[in-house]
Enzyme design. Sequence first.
Site, short mmCIF file in Angstrom:
data_model
loop_
_atom_site.label_atom_id
_atom_site.label_comp_id
_atom_site.label_asym_id
_atom_site.label_seq_id
_atom_site.Cartn_x
_atom_site.Cartn_y
_atom_site.Cartn_z
N LEU A 39 0.81 -1.22 0.00
CA LEU A 39 0.00 0.00 0.00
C LEU A 39 0.85 1.27 0.00
CD1 LEU A 39 -2.86 -1.09 2.42
CD2 LEU A 39 -2.88 -1.00 -0.09
N ASP A 94 -8.00 3.71 2.35
CA ASP A 94 -7.54 4.35 3.58
C ASP A 94 -6.14 3.88 3.96
OD1 ASP A 94 -9.98 5.87 4.31
OD2 ASP A 94 -10.87 3.88 4.34
N GLY A 95 -5.82 2.62 3.66
CA GLY A 95 -4.49 2.10 3.98
C GLY A 95 -3.41 2.82 3.20
N SER A 107 26.74 15.96 -2.64
CA SER A 107 27.59 14.92 -2.05
C SER A 107 27.69 13.69 -2.94
CB SER A 107 27.04 14.50 -0.68
OG SER A 107 27.11 15.56 0.23
N GLU A 162 13.38 9.60 0.43
CA GLU A 162 13.97 8.51 -0.35
C GLU A 162 12.94 7.50 -0.85
OE1 GLU A 162 17.11 10.12 2.47
OE2 GLU A 162 15.02 9.45 2.67
N ASP A 194 31.12 10.78 10.23
CA ASP A 194 29.66 10.78 10.32
C ASP A 194 29.14 9.64 11.19
OD1 ASP A 194 29.28 13.05 8.84
OD2 ASP A 194 29.08 11.99 6.94
N ARG A 196 33.24 7.60 -1.22
CA ARG A 196 33.55 9.01 -0.98
C ARG A 196 35.06 9.21 -0.94
NH1 ARG A 196 32.16 12.44 4.47
NH2 ARG A 196 33.87 11.15 5.26
#
Length: 648
Positions: A111, A150-151, A372, A397, A455, A506
């Site tokens: 859903l 509704d879901g 990034s 995302e 991080d 990175r």
Amino acid sequence: MKYLYATQHLTLNAIKHAKGGHVGMAIGASPILFSLFTKHFHFDPDQPKWINRDRFVLSAGHGSMALYSIFHFAGLISKQEILQHKHGQINTSSHPEYAPNNFIDASTGPLGQGFGMAVGMVLAQKLLANEFKELSDKLFDHYTYVVVGDGDLQEGVSYEVSQIAGLYKLNKLIVLHDSNRVQMDSEVKKVANENLKVRFENVGWNYIHTDDQLENIDQAIIKAKQSDKPTFIEVRTTIAKNTHLEDQYGGHWFIPNEVDFQLFEKRTNTNFNFFNYPDSIYHWFKQTVIERQKQIKEDYNNLLISLKDKPLFKKFTNWIDSDFQALYLNQLDEKKVAKKDSATRNYLKDFLNQINNPNSNLYCLNADVSRSCFIKIGDDNLHENPCSRNIQIGIREFAMATIMNGMALHGGIKVMGGTFLAFADYSKPAIRLGALMNLPVFYVYTHDSYQVGGDGPTHQPYDQLPMLRAIENVCVFRPCDEKETCAGFNYGLLSQDQTTVLVLTRQPLKSIDNTDSLKTLKGGYILLDRKQPDLIIAASGSEVQLAIEFEKVLTKQNVKVRILSVPNITLLLKQDEKYLKSLFDANSSLITIEASSSYEWFCFKKYVKNHAHLGAFSFGESDDGDKVYQQKGFNLERLMKIFTSLRN
């Protein structure tokens, strides 16, 4: 009303024949689908995936029999297919399943995702309409309709995608809400207390409320088409109407019995026999649903004939045919990178620049991390320039991935999107659904290891690669330098029926002389060879450099080492036995290295004398990236201990 009642009667019988199903919505929402398909919906009965057809997404996919019943009476689904509902027939499966040659525009069931895919379809349409407006404003003038329950509206992704639709003013999107106030476990009011009118108007939508009378639904859709905003139509319906479980949450799923058929016939004043419906009903549906399409398609074909000599027409046909070979073959040059010895994410920027031309149909979505991840073509975005190839999604995302699926389903567009690898989980349900539909969507995930560093463990994705690789039809590349990155990028561009994931670093990686973009497409290959090796080292991505450093140490000890680069372990495992045996040696030891918890590396054990794996199986910490990498065992000392244990 007898034509509507015929579809409901068929629904009850088909679900009874299937020994149970989602009666409640299939009956309750049927007036919505009936009004839509008999009055508004445009498509080509002979060409199910005609580019300018209206799109229909049953986001609440459990109500599928409401759709199949209409398709049957219109001649699009056979009696045999109805009898196989929920029993191995893709065109009448329990939840709608997309196929290239059927009339289902999206696979639904999880859903909320159908809502997101519908937003993606309309976004693709808007981009294409703008791209080819010089040819004609009638090439892409269709609507996308989505039925939600509704879901769907309780799933978080519905909030995300509705904001995107409002921001980009996707007025060709019409959402019809099966508002029956009941869900599987309770009344809706016990789990939801929001005002839908306020919710949607606050994010830039048009809101309409109506009951389930056919003429009122019809008028609501007509009104929606006049709006310059996306429209949400709340249709007040009754779950399991005219059955013994009418307006009860037990009506969500059940097996219709004789009481239900007696109630239905009494309340509707009908007396149908299962698959012995009057010819007049079939005739009416074919006239109402099918025959009215002929003039629409004829007008469109005449439009194409009038445009065929226009300069843009060849580009138009390449795009709508999704001819990625014509668009992207031989477009990339692995040698033309700004700087070698770079982070592999930097090469993404180089290759995107190489295909930044008017013929490319690639559009980039990003979750607020383009600076990034470098998932961006040029410097503008859609808010600033309607011709931009960059679409800002914000930190959404899951919405991004559902929208990407919808754009791919629409056709005419190649779509790329991504974020940090640690956050791939946010997109996972949509990645899975896209792979199930064989969609050629293209994900790029960066910041791929402990070397993200400061991080901290929340951003150090040791656990994400096995999740992605475990999904059927998802092809994951983790390249070690610019040549392998080029190969993975090219694979994603040319893919017609497979999800591609490109995983990039990175931190900078050294360029390697012997890497090979063609061999990369086998998934793995010999990077450095010694005949009759004592040890074979296989690695991916950043760990290939560690393997090379370890080989230098062992060579000084007169140990013969073969190094395999394995940028795509899934592709490698699909190679034939002859090729796999050419990489490995039954008399050699094997060490595999990857900064992830992937289990596939153990599949190679059968080809060698003995095997040990250096992987990542615990969270990292906030510290210097190289330090964390070393502390987690990715160092020469740890490798020497592993090698020594294999020799003993």
